[in-house]
Design a protein around this motif. Structure first.
Motif, short mmCIF file in Angstrom:
data_model
loop_
_atom_site.label_atom_id
_atom_site.label_comp_id
_atom_site.label_asym_id
_atom_site.label_seq_id
_atom_site.Cartn_x
_atom_site.Cartn_y
_atom_site.Cartn_z
N ASP A 263 3.26 22.09 0.87
CA ASP A 263 2.38 22.83 -0.19
C ASP A 263 1.29 21.93 -0.51
O ASP A 263 0.01 22.47 -0.60
N PHE A 264 1.53 21.10 -1.11
CA PHE A 264 0.62 20.02 -1.54
C PHE A 264 -0.46 19.62 -0.68
O PHE A 264 -1.77 19.77 -0.71
N GLY A 265 0.14 18.97 0.66
CA GLY A 265 -0.62 18.61 1.68
C GLY A 265 -1.74 19.53 2.25
O GLY A 265 -2.87 19.30 2.52
N ASP A 266 -1.16 20.53 2.31
CA ASP A 266 -2.10 21.71 3.10
C ASP A 266 -3.07 22.22 2.20
O ASP A 266 -4.36 22.34 2.45
N SER A 267 -2.82 22.04 0.80
CA SER A 267 -4.02 22.35 -0.23
C SER A 267 -5.23 21.31 -0.19
O SER A 267 -6.27 21.92 -0.25
N ILE A 268 -4.81 20.17 -0.26
CA ILE A 268 -5.76 18.97 0.02
C ILE A 268 -6.50 19.09 1.12
O ILE A 268 -7.85 18.90 1.12
N ARG A 269 -5.67 19.39 2.31
CA ARG A 269 -6.42 19.38 3.40
C ARG A 269 -7.71 20.41 3.55
O ARG A 269 -8.75 20.12 3.90
N PHE A 270 -7.42 21.40 2.98
CA PHE A 270 -8.57 22.63 3.02
C PHE A 270 -9.43 22.47 1.68
O PHE A 270 -10.62 22.42 1.93
N GLY A 271 -8.72 22.23 0.58
CA GLY A 271 -9.75 22.36 -0.56
C GLY A 271 -10.51 21.03 -1.11
O GLY A 271 -11.72 21.11 -1.66
N ALA A 272 -9.88 19.80 -0.57
CA ALA A 272 -10.52 18.65 -0.95
C ALA A 272 -11.49 18.05 0.22
O ALA A 272 -11.88 16.98 -0.08
N ALA A 316 0.67 11.73 -1.21
CA ALA A 316 -0.50 11.29 -0.61
C ALA A 316 -0.49 11.41 0.98
O ALA A 316 -1.44 11.72 1.55
N PHE A 317 0.50 10.81 1.34
CA PHE A 317 0.77 10.92 2.98
C PHE A 317 1.01 12.38 3.29
O PHE A 317 0.25 12.53 4.52
N SER A 318 1.51 13.10 2.45
CA SER A 318 1.68 14.67 2.94
C SER A 318 0.16 15.20 3.19
O SER A 318 -0.01 16.13 4.43
N ALA A 319 -0.87 15.01 2.42
CA ALA A 319 -2.18 15.38 2.72
C ALA A 319 -2.74 14.85 4.18
O ALA A 319 -3.44 15.85 4.78
N LEU A 320 -2.61 13.76 4.21
CA LEU A 320 -2.94 13.15 5.74
C LEU A 320 -2.15 13.97 6.90
O LEU A 320 -2.99 14.64 7.74
N LEU A 321 -0.83 14.15 6.62
CA LEU A 321 -0.20 14.65 7.60
C LEU A 321 -0.25 15.98 8.14
O LEU A 321 -0.43 16.47 9.20
N MET A 322 -0.58 16.81 6.70
CA MET A 322 -0.84 18.45 6.98
C MET A 322 -2.12 18.36 7.72
O MET A 322 -2.29 19.35 8.29
N THR A 323 -3.41 17.46 7.29
CA THR A 323 -4.59 17.66 8.10
C THR A 323 -4.33 17.18 9.45
O THR A 323 -5.14 17.89 10.46
N PHE A 324 -3.63 16.22 9.85
CA PHE A 324 -3.41 15.86 11.19
C PHE A 324 -2.78 16.97 11.84
O PHE A 324 -3.26 17.47 13.06
#
Ligand code: GN1
Ligand code: MG
Length: 378
Positions: A263-272, A316-324
């Protein structure tokens, strides 16, 4: 006599929708019904009624059966989570009619309606005086979506996650997405597009060691399974139209047992992302660290206390992983001939994949700063 309804751009007559609206316990007389929203999966309608001078709005959605195979269990998940949330919100003195979605059963008491062609529809009350955004122009507003998803985690922290059905198995299992979906799509080359994207395929293959990281931590019991939303895009949060505070989270189709990190990572992927997820000009794509920090602050202010050290270490890694992972899913769909995500033009999925990979590359450059921000907040 049934009122004629028009839906969609150009006033396409969708007589089917009349039959659907008739099935639900909506109050008042139908005024209009139009296509609504910007989801990539379901088709959404907004139906407006006049109930003795009082305006009532309902959201009706045709569920994508190609994506969601098990509608009974999907709707069971949604009804049990939203009824639990209503009780928790009420207990905390909140407004349970606004702070979670209120789904409406059909006249025959079912959680969704299946018509004679097999199409499935469900309905909920439109959250009054609320708006959603595909992008925001201030970190404060983005922080609010962190508050909303963090609160969702917190309110559901005692919900028995094992009573929820895994309606899309392996949804955020990045290793599965790589091995069982991406690689077979490349090998099959169904749409004859592999030759068009050697660089993108290489981008994925050269980073395949990212894929098993979180999955391994689950298998080693180092990360706890939680009730997760699993699709924490900014536009899945409704904001109050006047105060700009987050009101509630929507799009509960993928609520399943999962990781808080998804949930954290996917939010960053889209919104940041400094650009929209389908911006073709890759120079515009980058990670906005102010937005990253703002979201993390909002999310942790609600969910922080319940997170384990291992979860915090991987934010922090989860943001990268969800984007990947999302980029890999867009590319997979492109290679398969666009069978999953809605697309507006033939290269849409490839453009989205390139965009996500550009964001991954930028996050790789800024990973140390992202880690430092999380450490400073924890
Ligand atoms: C889909 O339903 P929507 O448009 O909010 C997808 C997400 C992706 C997202 C990418 C069930 O979300 O997983 O991250 O598109 N939902 C499903 O924009 O696959
Ligand atoms: Mg969705």
């Amino acid at each position: 006599m049934m009122k004629q309804v028009f839906a969609g751009k150009g006033g396409i007559c969708l007589s089917d929708i009349n039959d659907v609206l008739e099935q639900f316990n909506f109050k008042g007389e139908l005024k209009k019904c139009e296509i609504f929203g910007s989801g990539h999966i379901n088709t959404t309608y907004l139906a407006e009624y006049n109930d003795n001078g009082k305006e009532r709005k309902y959201v009706v959605q045709k569920i994508n059966l190609n994506v969601f195979k098990d509608i009974e269990h999907l709707m069971d998940n949604i009804f049990s989570v939203t009824s639990y949330l209503r009780k928790e919100i009420k207990k905390n003195g909140g407004d349970e009619n606004r702070e979670t979605l209120h789904f409406i059963k059909t006249k025959s008491g079912d959680k969704f309606y299946r018509n004679s062609s097999g199409d499935c529809y469900r309905a909920y009350v439109y959250v009054s005086d609320s708006v959603s955004y595909n992008s925001v122009d201030s970190p404060e507003l983005f922080a609010q979506s962190g508050v909303a998803f963090g609160k969702f985690q917190r309110l559901l922290s005692d919900f028995p996650a094992d009573t929820l059905y895994e309606t899309i198995p392996n949804f955020h299992n990045t290793q599965f997405r790589y091995e069982n979906e991406f690689l077979p799509a490349v090998n099959a080359d169904t749409a004859g597009r592999v030759n068009e994207c050697p660089e993108e395929i290489e981008f994925v293959n050269s980073r395949k060691e990212y894929c098993p990281r979180l999955v391994s931590l689950i298998n080693e019991s180092k990360l706890p399974l939680r009730v997760t939303h699993n699709d924490t895009k900014l536009n899945n949060v409704m904001f109050d139209a006047f105060s700009e505070k987050a009101v509630c989270v929507i799009d509960l189709d993928t609520v399943m047992p999962g990781l808080a990190l998804y949930d954290f990572g996917d939010s960053i992927r889209f919104g940041a992302n400094t650009a929209a997820e389908d911006e073709p000009d890759l120079d515009k794509v980058s990670i906005d660290l102010d937005y990253f920090k703002a979201y993390a602050q909002g999310f942790l202010s609600e969910a922080g206390e319940s997170l384990t050290q291992c979860e915090k270490d991987n934010l922090a890694f989860s943001a990268l992983l969800m984007t990947f992972e999302c980029g890999m899913r867009f590319l997979t769909d492109y290679l398969n001939g666009d069978t999953y995500f809605k697309t507006a033009y033939p290269e849409h999925n490839l453009v989205r994949a390139r965009n996500q990979f550009a964001l991954v590359a930028d996050m790789e450059k800024h990973m140390a700063e992202m880690e430092n921000i999380i450490t400073s907040l924890c």
